[in-house]
Enzyme design. Structure first.
Site, short mmCIF file in Angstrom:
data_model
loop_
_atom_site.label_atom_id
_atom_site.label_comp_id
_atom_site.label_asym_id
_atom_site.label_seq_id
_atom_site.Cartn_x
_atom_site.Cartn_y
_atom_site.Cartn_z
N HIS A 190 5.58 73.03 -21.55
CA HIS A 190 6.77 73.53 -20.92
C HIS A 190 7.74 72.71 -20.22
O HIS A 190 9.18 72.55 -20.32
CB HIS A 190 6.43 74.65 -20.05
CG HIS A 190 7.64 75.37 -18.99
ND1 HIS A 190 8.16 76.42 -19.26
CD2 HIS A 190 7.92 74.78 -17.93
CE1 HIS A 190 8.91 76.76 -18.30
NE2 HIS A 190 9.06 75.56 -17.62
N GLU A 191 7.17 71.72 -19.47
CA GLU A 191 8.02 70.58 -18.67
C GLU A 191 8.56 69.59 -19.83
O GLU A 191 9.72 69.46 -19.61
CB GLU A 191 6.84 69.72 -17.75
CG GLU A 191 6.32 70.82 -16.61
CD GLU A 191 7.53 71.61 -15.90
OE1 GLU A 191 8.58 70.99 -15.80
OE2 GLU A 191 7.17 72.63 -15.44
N GLU A 239 14.53 78.65 -18.47
CA GLU A 239 13.08 78.89 -18.38
C GLU A 239 12.48 79.46 -19.50
O GLU A 239 11.61 79.31 -20.02
CB GLU A 239 13.05 79.56 -16.93
CG GLU A 239 12.96 78.73 -15.61
CD GLU A 239 11.99 77.70 -15.62
OE1 GLU A 239 10.87 77.60 -16.05
OE2 GLU A 239 12.59 76.52 -15.32
#
Length: 298
Positions: A140-141, A218
């Site tokens: 995700h990061e 996100e």
């Protein structure tokens, strides 16, 4: 906490001093229309761009992050090798990898570009998550970095800041001229109070727009994490966060790039940087298999 406050104040003071010097050197007169536009552009983009350039330095010192230059144990070795593999798959340069001491399950990415970035995880995440879940969080990061989210957020904030500065002063002059009856002369004393209020009002709407984009990215980073680590792992990581998540201790400068953010309801939800975890989990579950693998911009 005191260290974070000092860093925040020092950074913003440096930005204001630098921008004031630039305006003085170029002889910018903020009272003219052209001068107002120049001032708004410098102030609007200058602060966000300088913050972007300093983001890694500020983030590392704000949270007391330990950058892994030479892995000291198996856990650090796993972190570095996982981020390296994901960065190669995403087509970006290897980010710096760091660990910071915090009880919550969290991680964040920051940096001025896709090829000059930092990925940091909390000690709480390493204790509470298994390797599959942690791998998804790292994905995700890394996806935030690969998608260029830090740069995009800075540009959006710069545009919004410029818009707020110009609109507040243009509308302020109109209102001040109408109230004072002095429509041809310079601004009266009430002008500055009006502009102050308009800055707050327009700034609130600008924050809503910025946070809307933040919530959108996100979902995209979740999709990227699913592509890099697997959809089941990404869903499991979000479920773990929904069971254990507490108030974030991350500084404001990097909270928007954490794996999770504060929960809000009603109007407050419009100012949240992250959508509810339940919505993110549902988005991954309902996405087609191809889309669930994510799209990381190369």
């Amino acid at each position: 906490m005191f260290k974070r406050i000092v860093l925040f104040l020092a950074t913003n003071l440096a930005v204001l001093v630098l921008l004031s010097i630039v305006m003085a050197v170029f002889g910018v007169n903020p009272q003219s229309q052209a001068g107002l536009l120049v001032m708004a552009t410098i102030m609007g983009f200058g602060g966000s761009m300088i913050s972007l350039m300093m983001s890694k330095w500020v983030a590392k010192r704000s949270v007391g992050a330990h950058v892994i230059e030479q892995p000291r144990n198996e856990a650090e070795q796993w972190l570095v090798s996982t981020v390296r593999r994901q960065a190669e798959a995403a087509g970006i340069a290897m980010p710096e990898v760091a660990i910071y001491d915090a009880p919550e399950i969290n991680a964040f990415a920051t940096g001025p570009s896709r090829n000059n970035s930092l990925v940091a995880v909390s000690t709480g995440l390493l204790r509470a998550m298994n390797r599959d879940e942690a791998e998804a969080v790292l994905g995700h990061e890394v996806s935030h970095v690969a998608n260029g989210d830090m740069v995009t957020m800075a540009l959006i904030q710069g545009v919004l800041n410029t818009f707020v500065i110009v609109l507040a002063r243009v509308v302020g002059r109109v209102i001040d001229g109408y109230l004072s009856g002095n429509r041809e002369g310079g601004p009266g004393l009430g002008y500055y109070a009006i502009v102050f209020v308009l800055d707050l009002v327009f700034g609130l709407f600008a924050s809503m727009i910025a946070m809307w984009f933040s919530r959108y990215r996100e979902f995209r980073a979740d999709a990227g994490g699913a592509r890099l680590a697997g959809r089941d792992k990404m869903i499991a990581a979000l479920q773990r966060l929904s069971q254990t998540y507490g108030e974030s201790t991350l500084p404001k400068t990097v909270q928007a790039f954490g794996i999770s953010g504060a929960v809000g309801f009603g109007l407050r939800k419009l100012l949240m940087s992250h959508p509810p975890l339940e919505e993110r989990i549902q988005a991954l579950r309902s996405a087609p298999v191809e889309q669930a693998r994510g799209t990381v911009v190369g």
